[in-house]
Design a protein around this motif. Structure first.
Motif, mmCIF file in Angstrom:
data_model
loop_
_atom_site.group_PDB
_atom_site.id
_atom_site.type_symbol
_atom_site.label_atom_id
_atom_site.label_comp_id
_atom_site.label_asym_id
_atom_site.label_seq_id
_atom_site.Cartn_x
_atom_site.Cartn_y
_atom_site.Cartn_z
ATOM 1 N N LYS A 138 0.802 -1.232 0.000
ATOM 2 C CA LYS A 138 0.000 0.000 0.000
ATOM 3 C C LYS A 138 0.832 1.280 0.000
ATOM 4 C CE LYS A 138 -0.711 0.823 4.885
ATOM 5 N NZ LYS A 138 -1.658 1.438 5.785
ATOM 6 N N TYR A 139 2.065 1.168 -0.433
ATOM 7 C CA TYR A 139 2.950 2.340 -0.462
ATOM 8 C C TYR A 139 3.499 2.559 -1.865
ATOM 9 C CZ TYR A 139 2.897 1.832 4.583
ATOM 10 O OH TYR A 139 2.491 1.719 5.889
ATOM 11 N N VAL A 140 3.755 3.805 -2.161
ATOM 12 C CA VAL A 140 4.494 4.151 -3.370
ATOM 13 C C VAL A 140 5.888 4.519 -2.901
ATOM 14 C CG1 VAL A 140 4.755 5.800 -5.258
ATOM 15 C CG2 VAL A 140 2.477 4.948 -4.658
ATOM 16 N N LEU A 141 6.861 3.718 -3.311
ATOM 17 C CA LEU A 141 8.248 4.036 -2.995
ATOM 18 C C LEU A 141 8.766 4.888 -4.147
ATOM 19 C CD1 LEU A 141 10.330 2.939 -0.688
ATOM 20 C CD2 LEU A 141 11.564 2.376 -2.767
ATOM 21 N N THR A 142 9.306 6.024 -3.799
ATOM 22 C CA THR A 142 9.816 6.939 -4.807
ATOM 23 C C THR A 142 11.200 7.407 -4.404
ATOM 24 O OG1 THR A 142 9.301 8.964 -6.057
ATOM 25 C CG2 THR A 142 8.699 8.960 -3.738
ATOM 26 N N TYR A 143 12.005 7.741 -5.386
ATOM 27 C CA TYR A 143 13.343 8.263 -5.088
ATOM 28 C C TYR A 143 13.784 9.149 -6.240
ATOM 29 C CZ TYR A 143 14.500 3.969 -7.677
ATOM 30 O OH TYR A 143 14.546 2.953 -8.593
ATOM 31 N N TRP A 144 14.678 10.058 -5.913
ATOM 32 C CA TRP A 144 15.170 11.014 -6.893
ATOM 33 C C TRP A 144 16.617 11.359 -6.565
ATOM 34 C CZ3 TRP A 144 11.545 11.794 -3.151
ATOM 35 C CH2 TRP A 144 11.853 12.695 -2.129
ATOM 36 N N GLY A 145 17.338 11.829 -7.561
ATOM 37 C CA GLY A 145 18.740 12.171 -7.381
ATOM 38 C C GLY A 145 18.929 13.401 -6.518
ATOM 39 N N CYS A 146 19.977 13.358 -5.704
ATOM 40 C CA CYS A 146 20.299 14.505 -4.847
ATOM 41 C C CYS A 146 21.792 14.821 -4.920
ATOM 42 C CB CYS A 146 19.842 14.263 -3.410
ATOM 43 S SG CYS A 146 20.390 12.715 -2.653
ATOM 44 N N GLY A 147 22.419 14.449 -6.034
ATOM 45 C CA GLY A 147 23.838 14.696 -6.230
ATOM 46 C C GLY A 147 24.545 13.428 -6.653
ATOM 47 N N THR A 148 25.844 13.497 -6.769
ATOM 48 C CA THR A 148 26.635 12.347 -7.173
ATOM 49 C C THR A 148 26.515 11.235 -6.141
ATOM 50 O OG1 THR A 148 28.186 13.814 -8.277
ATOM 51 C CG2 THR A 148 28.950 11.574 -7.811
ATOM 52 N N SER A 149 26.171 10.046 -6.607
ATOM 53 C CA SER A 149 25.986 8.880 -5.727
ATOM 54 C C SER A 149 25.044 9.190 -4.572
ATOM 55 C CB SER A 149 27.327 8.390 -5.180
ATOM 56 O OG SER A 149 28.131 7.911 -6.220
ATOM 57 N N CYS A 150 23.953 9.850 -4.869
ATOM 58 C CA CYS A 150 22.972 10.196 -3.833
ATOM 59 C C CYS A 150 21.560 10.109 -4.410
ATOM 60 C CB CYS A 150 23.228 11.603 -3.306
ATOM 61 S SG CYS A 150 22.044 12.118 -2.036
ATOM 62 N N GLN A 151 20.713 9.382 -3.716
ATOM 63 C CA GLN A 151 19.293 9.320 -4.044
ATOM 64 C C GLN A 151 18.498 9.543 -2.755
ATOM 65 O OE1 GLN A 151 20.955 5.912 -4.632
ATOM 66 N NE2 GLN A 151 22.006 7.031 -6.231
ATOM 67 N N GLN A 152 17.521 10.410 -2.814
ATOM 68 C CA GLN A 152 16.616 10.618 -1.692
ATOM 69 C C GLN A 152 15.489 9.608 -1.836
ATOM 70 O OE1 GLN A 152 17.307 13.009 0.698
ATOM 71 N NE2 GLN A 152 15.728 11.950 1.847
ATOM 72 N N VAL A 153 15.104 8.928 -0.750
ATOM 73 C CA VAL A 153 14.136 7.832 -0.791
ATOM 74 C C VAL A 153 12.965 8.151 0.145
ATOM 75 C CG1 VAL A 153 13.807 5.358 -0.422
ATOM 76 C CG2 VAL A 153 16.044 6.210 -1.168
ATOM 77 N N ALA A 154 11.746 7.882 -0.328
ATOM 78 C CA ALA A 154 10.558 8.093 0.502
ATOM 79 C C ALA A 154 9.483 7.075 0.125
ATOM 80 C CB ALA A 154 10.019 9.504 0.309
ATOM 81 N N ALA A 155 8.639 6.738 1.096
ATOM 82 C CA ALA A 155 7.480 5.880 0.862
ATOM 83 C C ALA A 155 6.235 6.677 1.224
ATOM 84 C CB ALA A 155 7.561 4.611 1.700
ATOM 85 N N ILE A 156 5.234 6.609 0.364
ATOM 86 C CA ILE A 156 3.981 7.347 0.577
ATOM 87 C C ILE A 156 2.850 6.335 0.736
ATOM 88 C CG2 ILE A 156 2.387 9.051 -0.372
ATOM 89 C CD1 ILE A 156 4.804 9.893 -2.229
ATOM 90 N N ASP A 157 2.124 6.435 1.840
ATOM 91 C CA ASP A 157 0.965 5.582 2.095
ATOM 92 C C ASP A 157 -0.163 6.054 1.179
ATOM 93 O OD1 ASP A 157 -1.511 4.595 3.173
ATOM 94 O OD2 ASP A 157 -0.527 4.286 5.103
ATOM 95 N N VAL A 158 -0.653 5.172 0.293
ATOM 96 C CA VAL A 158 -1.684 5.595 -0.665
ATOM 97 C C VAL A 158 -3.011 5.890 0.014
ATOM 98 C CG1 VAL A 158 -0.659 4.422 -2.661
ATOM 99 C CG2 VAL A 158 -2.375 3.228 -1.287
ATOM 100 N N ASP A 159 -3.245 5.318 1.188
ATOM 101 C CA ASP A 159 -4.509 5.554 1.887
ATOM 102 C C ASP A 159 -4.527 6.892 2.617
ATOM 103 O OD1 ASP A 159 -5.533 3.086 1.036
ATOM 104 O OD2 ASP A 159 -4.654 2.051 2.755
ATOM 105 N N SER A 160 -3.419 7.251 3.255
ATOM 106 C CA SER A 160 -3.394 8.469 4.083
ATOM 107 C C SER A 160 -2.613 9.622 3.470
ATOM 108 C CB SER A 160 -2.792 8.145 5.456
ATOM 109 O OG SER A 160 -1.409 7.826 5.314
#
Length: 159
Positions: free
Chosen positions: A67-89
């Motif tokens: 029930k989560y969307v895991l998403t990540y994006w670049g934040c520099g060289t060898s860096c990814q920011q990671v987050a999970a979003i609860d689709v219900d809340s």
């Protein structure tokens, strides 16, 4: 004597993987067919760069822990920011410090998140500060299960 030696080697081989975390050991306990409709961010993140990247997940279906969307994006060289979003809340959760250096591995039907996966062959060449982290997704957020400097014995299929 050979049988005893063979038995001891088998026990050692099995125990070397005893602390390894596997997707099937952490099944997702819920599933949802909803999509992310909104984000519920802490006030300190409202209007931040994080919010801009997280907004890209609005309209997405679960891809992690049922029930989560895991998403990540670049934040520099060898860096990814990671987050999970609860689709219900719409609640947003970050594992540890929220950053990865070598990507992540995850599955829709598992609550296990592997941050910085590396295989056994590549583990010999990693810097001293590098670790692979294992998290379990719970309703309260990510729970650190453990970390290792040894490579994984399996291909976790990083998306």
């Amino acid at each position: 004597m050979r049988r005893i030696l063979a038995g001891m080697l088998a026990i050692i081989a099995l125990s070397s993987h005893a602390d390894e975390y596997r997707f099937e050991d952490y099944p997702a306990t819920e599933s949802s067919s909803r999509v992310v409709e909104q984000l519920r961010l802490p006030e300190s993140e409202s209007g931040s760069v994080f919010e801009m990247f997280l907004q890209r997940a609005v309209g997405s279906s679960p891809n992690f822990a049922g029930k989560y969307v895991l998403t990540y994006w670049g934040c520099g060289t060898s860096c990814q920011q990671v987050a999970a979003i609860d689709v219900d809340s719409g609640d947003v959760f970050y594992p540890g410090e929220g950053a990865a250096s070598n990507g992540v591995c995850y599955q829709l039907d598992s609550a296990l998140l592997i941050v910085n996966p590396i295989d056994k062959e590549g583990a010999e060449q990693i810097p001293d500060w590098f670790h692979t982290y294992f998290y379990e997704m719970t309703d309260q957020g990510f729970r650190l299960l453990g970390k290792t400097r040894e490579g994984l014995s399996f291909d976790c299929g990083a998306p």
